[in-house]
Scaffold this active site. Structure first.
Site, PDB file in Angstrom:
ATOM      1  N   SER A  30      35.634  29.541  37.176  1.00 34.27           N
ATOM      2  CA  SER A  30      36.727  30.097  37.962  1.00 34.27           C
ATOM      3  C   SER A  30      37.254  29.147  39.029  1.00 34.27           C
ATOM      4  O   SER A  30      36.826  28.009  39.148  1.00 34.27           O
ATOM      5  CB  SER A  30      36.318  31.415  38.621  1.00 34.27           C
ATOM      6  OG  SER A  30      35.367  31.163  39.644  1.00 34.27           O
ATOM      7  N   TYR A  42      40.258  31.817  35.901  1.00 34.55           N
ATOM      8  CA  TYR A  42      40.536  33.050  36.625  1.00 34.55           C
ATOM      9  C   TYR A  42      40.200  32.887  38.104  1.00 34.55           C
ATOM     10  O   TYR A  42      39.426  32.023  38.497  1.00 34.55           O
ATOM     11  CB  TYR A  42      39.770  34.231  36.020  1.00 34.55           C
ATOM     12  CG  TYR A  42      38.271  34.058  36.033  1.00 34.55           C
ATOM     13  CD1 TYR A  42      37.508  34.569  37.078  1.00 34.55           C
ATOM     14  CD2 TYR A  42      37.622  33.374  35.015  1.00 34.55           C
ATOM     15  CE1 TYR A  42      36.133  34.403  37.105  1.00 34.55           C
ATOM     16  CE2 TYR A  42      36.255  33.205  35.034  1.00 34.55           C
ATOM     17  CZ  TYR A  42      35.514  33.719  36.079  1.00 34.55           C
ATOM     18  OH  TYR A  42      34.154  33.540  36.106  1.00 34.55           O
TER      19      TYR A  42
END
Length: 152
Positions: A24, A57
């Site tokens: 991430s 993300y």
């Protein structure tokens, strides 16, 4: 359906890269809220220093910290001090382009917001879809009447 930009952090500086974290990008939630980027949302990242392009993300870090930390495999694409562009997108129909108002944040040193811009699609005199970038740093009602230069 077409894929369009919904929010963008333009020129944010990488503050860390943690190869051993489980993936991430960690971002300051206050910056994300101002742009309209959500936790767990997939974003595209473009490294202006190296040209690398990745997708990952968002997770939230410390509020007010200005953090921008690439984690896991993404840490191999960016180094502390690299300047990157982060874009969130959505799928829509062309007729909805008139109502979308993507926010673009630009940054100073220390990842402080410098300007707030908004992309605006409108029906122009010569074509159905025209485009301009408005500076809304002072608020929506203070948007520049003249388009500001598009940032690259």
């Amino acid at each position: 359906m077409i894929k369009v930009v919904r929010a963008k952090l333009h020129g944010i500086t990488v503050t860390g890269a943690d190869l051993n974290y489980h993936g991430s990008i960690t971002l300051d939630p206050e910056i994300c809220a101002q742009a309209g980027i959500y936790p767990m949302e997939f974003v595209e990242i473009w490294n202006r220093n190296s040209g690398a392009r990745i997708s990952t993300y968002v997770i939230f870090g410390e509020p007010g910290s200005g953090c921008c930390i690439l984690n896991g495999a993404a840490a191999r694409t960016c180094q502390r001090g690299d300047v990157i562009i982060i874009a969130a997108s959505e799928y829509t129909t062309p007729d909805r382009l008139y109502t979308l108002k993507p926010r673009i944040l630009t940054f100073t040193a220390g990842n402080r917001v410098d300007r707030v811009l908004r992309y605006d699609v409108f029906k122009g005199p010569d074509r159905a879809f025209d485009f301009r970038t408005l500076d809304i740093t002072a608020g929506e009602d203070a948007a520049a009447l003249e388009p500001v230069p598009i940032l690259d």
